[in-house]
Structure formats: structure tokens, C-alpha cells
Design a protein around this motif. Sequence first.
Motif, PDB file in Angstrom:
ATOM      1  N   THR A  78     -19.851   6.929  13.656  1.00 26.10           N
ATOM      2  CA  THR A  78     -20.906   5.972  14.019  1.00 26.10           C
ATOM      3  C   THR A  78     -21.438   5.262  12.782  1.00 26.10           C
ATOM      4  N   PHE A  79     -21.740   6.033  11.745  1.00 22.22           N
ATOM      5  CA  PHE A  79     -22.257   5.419  10.516  1.00 22.22           C
ATOM      6  C   PHE A  79     -21.200   4.556   9.830  1.00 22.22           C
ATOM      7  N   LEU A  80     -19.947   4.972   9.873  1.00 22.55           N
ATOM      8  CA  LEU A  80     -18.871   4.177   9.284  1.00 22.55           C
ATOM      9  C   LEU A  80     -18.734   2.831   9.993  1.00 22.55           C
ATOM     10  N   ILE A  81     -18.777   2.849  11.309  1.00 26.10           N
ATOM     11  CA  ILE A  81     -18.666   1.597  12.059  1.00 26.10           C
ATOM     12  C   ILE A  81     -19.846   0.686  11.760  1.00 26.10           C
ATOM     13  N   ALA A  82     -21.055   1.247  11.683  1.00 26.52           N
ATOM     14  CA  ALA A  82     -22.234   0.431  11.354  1.00 26.52           C
ATOM     15  C   ALA A  82     -22.096  -0.193   9.976  1.00 26.52           C
ATOM     16  N   TRP A  83     -21.589   0.574   9.013  1.00 22.52           N
ATOM     17  CA  TRP A  83     -21.401   0.054   7.651  1.00 22.52           C
ATOM     18  C   TRP A  83     -20.332  -1.038   7.636  1.00 22.52           C
ATOM     19  N   LEU A  84     -19.227  -0.802   8.336  1.00 19.37           N
ATOM     20  CA  LEU A  84     -18.161  -1.811   8.392  1.00 19.37           C
ATOM     21  C   LEU A  84     -18.655  -3.091   9.056  1.00 19.37           C
ATOM     22  N   TYR A  85     -19.437  -2.953  10.139  1.00 19.31           N
ATOM     23  CA  TYR A  85     -19.964  -4.139  10.803  1.00 19.31           C
ATOM     24  C   TYR A  85     -20.915  -4.902   9.889  1.00 19.31           C
ATOM     25  N   SER A  86     -21.732  -4.188   9.158  1.00 22.44           N
ATOM     26  CA  SER A  86     -22.661  -4.833   8.235  1.00 22.44           C
ATOM     27  C   SER A  86     -21.904  -5.661   7.190  1.00 22.44           C
ATOM     28  N   ARG A  87     -20.851  -5.100   6.662  1.00 22.95           N
ATOM     29  CA  ARG A  87     -20.022  -5.844   5.693  1.00 22.95           C
ATOM     30  C   ARG A  87     -19.356  -7.048   6.337  1.00 22.95           C
ATOM     31  N   HIS A  88     -18.810  -6.856   7.536  1.00 21.40           N
ATOM     32  CA  HIS A  88     -18.144  -7.944   8.251  1.00 21.40           C
ATOM     33  C   HIS A  88     -19.131  -9.068   8.552  1.00 21.40           C
ATOM     34  N   ALA A  89     -20.315  -8.700   9.031  1.00 23.43           N
ATOM     35  CA  ALA A  89     -21.320  -9.709   9.367  1.00 23.43           C
ATOM     36  C   ALA A  89     -21.743 -10.486   8.124  1.00 23.43           C
ATOM     37  N   ALA A  90     -21.973  -9.787   7.029  1.00 20.98           N
ATOM     38  CA  ALA A  90     -22.407 -10.462   5.801  1.00 20.98           C
ATOM     39  C   ALA A  90     -21.326 -11.400   5.259  1.00 20.98           C
ATOM     40  N   ALA A  91     -20.085 -10.995   5.387  1.00 19.41           N
ATOM     41  CA  ALA A  91     -19.000 -11.790   4.816  1.00 19.41           C
ATOM     42  C   ALA A  91     -18.515 -12.911   5.733  1.00 19.41           C
ATOM     43  N   LYS A  92     -18.463 -12.655   7.032  1.00 18.89           N
ATOM     44  CA  LYS A  92     -17.833 -13.608   7.947  1.00 18.89           C
ATOM     45  C   LYS A  92     -18.799 -14.279   8.920  1.00 18.89           C
ATOM     46  N   LEU A  93     -19.699 -13.511   9.503  1.00 17.48           N
ATOM     47  CA  LEU A  93     -20.539 -14.057  10.568  1.00 17.48           C
ATOM     48  C   LEU A  93     -21.765 -14.798  10.042  1.00 17.48           C
ATOM     49  N   ASP A  94     -22.466 -14.187   9.108  1.00 17.57           N
ATOM     50  CA  ASP A  94     -23.719 -14.777   8.627  1.00 17.57           C
ATOM     51  C   ASP A  94     -23.544 -16.167   8.019  1.00 17.57           C
ATOM     52  N   PRO A  95     -22.527 -16.400   7.173  1.00 16.40           N
ATOM     53  CA  PRO A  95     -22.375 -17.757   6.629  1.00 16.40           C
ATOM     54  C   PRO A  95     -22.114 -18.810   7.710  1.00 16.40           C
ATOM     55  N   LYS A  96     -21.306 -18.466   8.706  1.00 19.20           N
ATOM     56  CA  LYS A  96     -21.024 -19.414   9.794  1.00 19.20           C
ATOM     57  C   LYS A  96     -22.276 -19.675  10.621  1.00 19.20           C
ATOM     58  N   ALA A  97     -23.000 -18.603  10.939  1.00 15.55           N
ATOM     59  CA  ALA A  97     -24.227 -18.757  11.728  1.00 15.55           C
ATOM     60  C   ALA A  97     -25.273 -19.558  10.957  1.00 15.55           C
ATOM     61  N   LYS A  98     -25.367 -19.324   9.668  1.00 11.66           N
ATOM     62  CA  LYS A  98     -26.343 -20.059   8.841  1.00 11.66           C
ATOM     63  C   LYS A  98     -26.009 -21.547   8.810  1.00 11.66           C
ATOM     64  N   ALA A  99     -24.730 -21.874   8.694  1.00  7.99           N
ATOM     65  CA  ALA A  99     -24.320 -23.283   8.668  1.00  7.99           C
ATOM     66  C   ALA A  99     -24.654 -23.964   9.998  1.00  7.99           C
ATOM     67  N   ILE A 100     -24.399 -23.284  11.106  1.00  7.77           N
ATOM     68  CA  ILE A 100     -24.719 -23.846  12.425  1.00  7.77           C
ATOM     69  C   ILE A 100     -26.220 -24.037  12.550  1.00  7.77           C
ATOM     70  N   LYS A 101     -26.987 -23.042  12.137  1.00  3.61           N
ATOM     71  CA  LYS A 101     -28.451 -23.117  12.230  1.00  3.61           C
ATOM     72  C   LYS A 101     -28.998 -24.278  11.388  1.00  3.61           C
ATOM     73  N   GLN A 102     -28.484 -24.425  10.177  1.00  2.00           N
ATOM     74  CA  GLN A 102     -28.967 -25.499   9.311  1.00  2.00           C
ATOM     75  C   GLN A 102     -28.670 -26.870   9.905  1.00  2.00           C
ATOM     76  N   ARG A 103     -27.499 -27.035  10.498  1.00  3.44           N
ATOM     77  CA  ARG A 103     -27.167 -28.309  11.134  1.00  3.44           C
ATOM     78  C   ARG A 103     -28.072 -28.587  12.323  1.00  3.44           C
ATOM     79  N   MET A 104     -28.377 -27.550  13.084  1.00  2.00           N
ATOM     80  CA  MET A 104     -29.259 -27.728  14.248  1.00  2.00           C
ATOM     81  C   MET A 104     -30.665 -28.112  13.788  1.00  2.00           C
ATOM     82  N   GLU A 105     -31.152 -27.439  12.767  1.00  2.00           N
ATOM     83  CA  GLU A 105     -32.491 -27.714  12.275  1.00  2.00           C
ATOM     84  C   GLU A 105     -32.596 -29.092  11.633  1.00  2.00           C
ATOM     85  N   ALA A 106     -31.475 -29.564  11.089  1.00  2.36           N
ATOM     86  CA  ALA A 106     -31.459 -30.898  10.477  1.00  2.36           C
ATOM     87  C   ALA A 106     -31.320 -31.990  11.536  1.00  2.36           C
ATOM     88  N   GLY A 107     -31.064 -31.580  12.768  1.00  2.00           N
ATOM     89  CA  GLY A 107     -30.957 -32.547  13.850  1.00  2.00           C
ATOM     90  C   GLY A 107     -29.590 -33.196  13.948  1.00  2.00           C
TER      91      GLY A 107
END
Length: 121
Positions: A91-120
Motif C-alpha cells: 500500500t505504501f509503495l503504491i502511494a509513493w509510486l503514484y506520488s512520483r508519477h503525479a509529480a512527474a506526469k500529471l501535475d505539469p499537464k494539469a497545471k498547464a490546462i489550469k493556467q490556460r483556463m484561468e487566462a481565458g
Amino acid sequence: MTTEAAPPTSGAGPAPASPTAEEFARVQQSPEFAELRSSYRSFAFPLTVAFIAWYLLYVLLSSYAGDFMGTKLFGNINVALVLGLAQFATTFLIAWLYSRHAAAKLDPKAKAIKQRMEAGE
């Protein structure tokens, strides 16, 4: 005498625009959002299936292979205890792996989408 506190400001300029429901729907249909969703699913679904299978194996062994699970490995430590503790470790290994995956792959994409939405855009 009453004083009203001014709303906090970040000092970073004007507040971001609030996207409308139509803008959310448009973003949801965009290729970028589909890629974000695909990145999440390609990580989360296989690990979820693997962990559920691993957990069910443990439950089935506990229910139907009592002799095997009761096998002493050393001292009072048996197979059931080791596999049970491995559930927590997994359980802890999966949580750690997901945290790394999210930081490396998901968060940058989500941040870019959010910034574009906020910029209109």
C-alpha cells in the motif's frame, strides 16, 4: 468602531478568471485533457487491478490454505504474518509510486490546462 478586513491579495496581479461551464466542457473535450486522463488511467488502473488481485490472493490463502499460512518461517513468525505485513508495505509503495508519477506526469499537464483556463484561452 468596526473595521472590515480587506480580502487578502497575493500581489500577483488581477484575480484569475472564473471559467464557465461551457469552458469546462470544451476543455474536457480537448486532446490535452484526454492525454492527462490517459496518463492517469494508464498508471492507476493496472496498479489497482494488481493490488486487488494481491489482496484477494491473501484473503483466499487465509481462508483455504490455513496450513500453508500457518507455516512458521522463524520463531513465531509465520507466512500469514509476513504476507499481511506485505499488504501494508505494498500500500505504501503504491502511494509513493503514484506520488512520483503525479509529480512527474500529471501535475505539469494539469497545471498547464489550469493556467490556460484561468487566462481565458
